[in-house]
Design a protein around this motif. Structure first.
Motif, short mmCIF file in Angstrom:
data_model
loop_
_atom_site.label_atom_id
_atom_site.label_comp_id
_atom_site.label_asym_id
_atom_site.label_seq_id
_atom_site.Cartn_x
_atom_site.Cartn_y
_atom_site.Cartn_z
N SER A 12 -2.08 -3.63 20.50
CA SER A 12 -0.98 -4.35 21.54
C SER A 12 -0.17 -4.44 20.63
CB SER A 12 -1.31 -6.04 21.52
OG SER A 12 -2.94 -5.96 21.97
N GLY A 13 0.90 -3.65 20.59
CA GLY A 13 2.21 -3.36 19.77
C GLY A 13 2.67 -4.16 18.24
N TYR A 14 1.46 -4.34 18.32
CA TYR A 14 2.42 -5.23 16.88
C TYR A 14 2.26 -4.23 15.70
CZ TYR A 14 -1.58 -9.10 18.41
OH TYR A 14 -2.17 -9.77 20.02
N PRO A 15 3.92 -4.74 15.64
CA PRO A 15 4.81 -4.04 14.63
C PRO A 15 4.02 -4.14 13.17
CG PRO A 15 6.41 -5.42 15.25
CD PRO A 15 4.88 -5.45 16.18
N ASP A 16 3.56 -4.49 12.76
CA ASP A 16 2.51 -5.18 11.59
C ASP A 16 1.48 -4.52 11.09
OD1 ASP A 16 1.56 -7.15 13.21
OD2 ASP A 16 1.12 -8.24 10.78
N CYS A 17 0.63 -3.18 12.55
CA CYS A 17 -0.49 -2.99 12.33
C CYS A 17 -0.23 -0.64 11.95
CB CYS A 17 -0.98 -2.63 13.72
SG CYS A 17 -2.24 -4.72 13.91
N ARG A 18 0.88 -1.10 13.04
CA ARG A 18 1.86 0.62 12.20
C ARG A 18 1.57 1.20 11.14
NH1 ARG A 18 7.55 0.33 15.34
NH2 ARG A 18 7.39 -0.95 13.33
N ASP A 19 1.30 2.28 11.21
CA ASP A 19 0.49 3.37 9.98
C ASP A 19 1.98 3.62 9.35
OD1 ASP A 19 -1.11 4.99 8.44
OD2 ASP A 19 0.30 6.93 9.08
N ASP A 20 3.33 3.51 9.75
CA ASP A 20 4.44 3.81 8.98
C ASP A 20 4.61 2.16 7.83
OD1 ASP A 20 5.21 5.95 10.22
OD2 ASP A 20 6.79 5.58 11.29
N THR A 21 4.29 1.40 8.76
CA THR A 21 4.24 -0.12 8.05
C THR A 21 3.40 -0.26 6.91
OG1 THR A 21 4.87 -1.33 10.00
CG2 THR A 21 3.30 -3.08 8.33
N ILE A 22 1.89 0.10 7.21
CA ILE A 22 1.11 0.20 6.12
C ILE A 22 1.36 1.33 4.98
CG2 ILE A 22 -1.24 0.23 5.23
CD1 ILE A 22 -0.63 -1.87 7.69
N LYS A 23 2.42 2.36 5.07
CA LYS A 23 1.87 3.76 4.56
C LYS A 23 4.16 2.55 3.09
CE LYS A 23 0.48 7.87 6.17
NZ LYS A 23 1.49 9.08 6.77
N ALA A 24 4.55 2.28 4.38
CA ALA A 24 5.61 1.25 3.33
C ALA A 24 5.18 0.51 2.53
CB ALA A 24 6.46 1.05 4.69
N LEU A 25 4.12 -0.19 2.93
CA LEU A 25 3.57 -1.41 2.03
C LEU A 25 2.41 -0.65 0.64
CD1 LEU A 25 3.23 -4.58 1.94
CD2 LEU A 25 1.74 -4.63 3.20
N GLN A 26 2.50 -0.23 0.99
CA GLN A 26 1.19 0.65 0.09
C GLN A 26 2.87 1.00 -1.14
OE1 GLN A 26 -2.05 3.77 0.49
NE2 GLN A 26 -0.65 4.93 -0.44
N VAL A 27 3.97 1.79 -0.82
CA VAL A 27 4.98 2.36 -2.16
C VAL A 27 5.30 0.66 -2.14
CG1 VAL A 27 6.84 2.55 -2.30
CG2 VAL A 27 5.23 3.77 -0.83
N ALA A 28 5.80 -0.22 -1.38
CA ALA A 28 6.12 -1.93 -2.11
C ALA A 28 4.90 -2.31 -2.94
CB ALA A 28 6.70 -2.97 -1.12
N LEU A 29 4.12 -1.96 -2.76
CA LEU A 29 2.75 -2.83 -4.03
C LEU A 29 2.77 -2.41 -4.91
CD1 LEU A 29 0.44 -4.06 -1.07
CD2 LEU A 29 1.67 -5.78 -2.03
N ASN A 30 2.64 -1.34 -4.53
CA ASN A 30 2.16 -0.17 -6.66
C ASN A 30 3.59 -0.14 -7.26
OD1 ASN A 30 -0.18 0.61 -5.09
ND2 ASN A 30 -0.01 2.15 -4.28
N LEU A 31 4.92 -0.59 -6.51
CA LEU A 31 6.39 -0.41 -7.17
C LEU A 31 5.88 -2.16 -7.59
CD1 LEU A 31 8.32 0.90 -5.50
CD2 LEU A 31 7.88 2.09 -7.39
N GLY A 32 6.15 -2.86 -7.10
CA GLY A 32 6.47 -4.37 -7.76
C GLY A 32 5.05 -5.07 -7.98
N MET A 33 3.48 -4.21 -8.16
CA MET A 33 2.58 -4.80 -9.38
C MET A 33 2.43 -3.21 -10.13
SD MET A 33 -0.27 -6.83 -6.74
CE MET A 33 0.71 -8.00 -5.17
#
Length: 240
Positions: A139-160
């Protein structure tokens, strides 16, 4: 705290078709699987009531899954409904909003879900986090995009300071293929569990039983599910 174990996974489990398929996918791959659901004041909160029914159904389906399925967690994120004004958190008509997104889009929802899931996985010693995000039928949800998930994985791993892996097994498949994946994972019995016990309808309707399951039949989630089921069965007929 030591690094999370590589044999454990946490599944974002809403009680819907996609997350149930993802839970079965995780049970086929990881020795220890826990689930987490989120109460964010959603209009279709009946989905939360289906989670226990579905977990029991999956444990009856395969003995191995029963041994592997661990604790369930429900986290309250009701603040999300207070800061959002959407058709999933308000009793308003579903329609397209400004910017081309449907008003069922809850800003930040998946980012918040995955952040809380990672915090829980950190405490539970689970390395793998599984979600039903999909860029094919999304449905065009931007937080379902692969790029969002990959970027979030990087952020979570750095932050935790961990090495979490975010898995999205539905990312590149459509709803018909999601039905087919359920059949591959658990045969016709799992498809029947998805039909009878999951909930996807945005309006929370559970009265009418269609060939694809329960729902109003007209909201975007129901239409997507129904269309996918029809194409899934058509493909099975062509293959026969």
């Amino acid at each position: 705290m030591s690094e999370p174990g590589d044999d454990g996974a946490l599944v974002l489990f809403s009680g819907g078709q996609d997350s149930t398929t993802c839970l079965a996918w995780a049970l086929e791959r990881f020795a220890r699987v826990e689930t987490v659901g989120f109460d964010y004041g959603q209009r279709h909160r009946v989905e939360l009531e289906r989670r226990g029914v579905l977990r029991q159904a999956l444990t009856r389906l395969k003995g191995r899954w029963a041994r592997q399925l661990g604790e369930d967690h429900t986290l309250s994120l009701t603040a999300l409904s207070k800061v959002s004004d959407t058709a999933l958190t308000r009793n308003v008509e579903i329609e397209m909003a400004e910017g081309g997104l449907p008003n069922t889009f809850v800003p930040g929802r998946n980012i918040i879900f995955l952040t809380f899931a990672a915090a829980l996985a950190y405490r539970r010693g689970l390395r793998h986090i599984v979600g039903g995000m999909c860029e094919t039928d999304y449905s065009g949800y931007p937080d379902c995009r692969d790029d969002t998930i990959k970027a979030l994985q990087v952020a979570l791993n750095l932050g935790m300071e961990k090495r979490f892996v975010l898995h999205t097994p539905l990312m590149w498949i459509d709803k018909a293929q999601t039905w087919a994946l359920a059949e591959t994972l658990g045969g016709a019995p799992l498809v029947e569990i998805v039909i009878e016990d999951t909930h996807t309808c945005y309006l929370g309707e559970r009265g009418a039983r269609h060939d694809w399951g329960y729902g109003c039949g007209t909201c975007p989630a129901c239409r997507l599910r129904a269309d996918g089921f029809a194409r899934f069965h058509a493909a099975k007929g062509d293959a026969a």
